[in-house]
Design a protein around this motif. Sequence first.
Motif, PDB file in Angstrom:
ATOM      1  N   MET A 127      -3.859  -2.974  -6.470  1.00  0.00           N
ATOM      2  CA  MET A 127      -3.740  -1.496  -6.350  1.00  0.00           C
ATOM      3  C   MET A 127      -3.450  -0.786  -7.372  1.00  0.00           C
ATOM      4  N   GLU A 150      -4.819   5.167  -2.616  1.00  0.00           N
ATOM      5  CA  GLU A 150      -5.884   4.298  -2.032  1.00  0.00           C
ATOM      6  C   GLU A 150      -7.501   4.743  -2.378  1.00  0.00           C
ATOM      7  N   LYS A 194      -4.678   7.080   7.380  1.00  0.00           N
ATOM      8  CA  LYS A 194      -3.601   6.758   6.750  1.00  0.00           C
ATOM      9  C   LYS A 194      -2.438   7.357   6.185  1.00  0.00           C
ATOM     10  N   THR A 220      -8.730   3.404  -5.526  1.00  0.00           N
ATOM     11  CA  THR A 220      -8.529   1.764  -5.269  1.00  0.00           C
ATOM     12  C   THR A 220     -10.129   1.342  -4.577  1.00  0.00           C
TER      13      THR A 220
END
Lengths: 81, 125
Positions: A9, A40, B91, A43
């Motif tokens: 990551m 996130e 998330k 990535t």
Amino acid sequence: MADGEPEVMFKKETVGKLLSMFFKDEKTRVGGDAVILMTEMLTIFVREAARRAAKQAHTEHSDAVDIENFEKILPQLLLDF
Amino acid sequence: MDEEFSRSQRLKAAVHFTVSKICEEIGQDCGKEFNKLVIAAITETAFKQCDIFAKDLEAFARHAKRTTITVEDVKLAARRSTSLAIYITQKGEELTSTHKEQRERKKKQSGKSDESEAPAKGSED
């Protein structure tokens, strides 16, 4: 996505600095959770780019992923994000 | 100006490092070798995409009359792709619930008797 193994990551710090560098207003700040989510997102973007380029190389029966493969997937990739 | 240039170069180098790691991992997974040019191109694209994300997030926050970017702004930035939006929302909720748990645990440690606000849990001993 592979569960269990720690995935490669971006670092939170890198993404935080990247975002602050691109802001037009110096007063803009980023919340802690927002940085985690952006890490996130970025990535996923890179993984998606690499996966699609690899798939394109596969359909062209090539063992190496070349710039032509990436060029082909780039327009759709950008439309998807 | 020169300082800003080197800062951007350093950040790009950091992005390049992670991109090549990710490409290496995916390359091993599907038995392909990534050309160096591809890694450089993905880095450049990710960098530019980050620029777009940052400007979007800033505009979203400003529209909500805030100067701090929150999870809500990131959710808006991810709205274009359905599966990505679902994933990011999930998330985000995970993060919020983890924070809540941590806060409750802290509260419990500091004052055990004060449980008037928390919903009663029968199974807890």
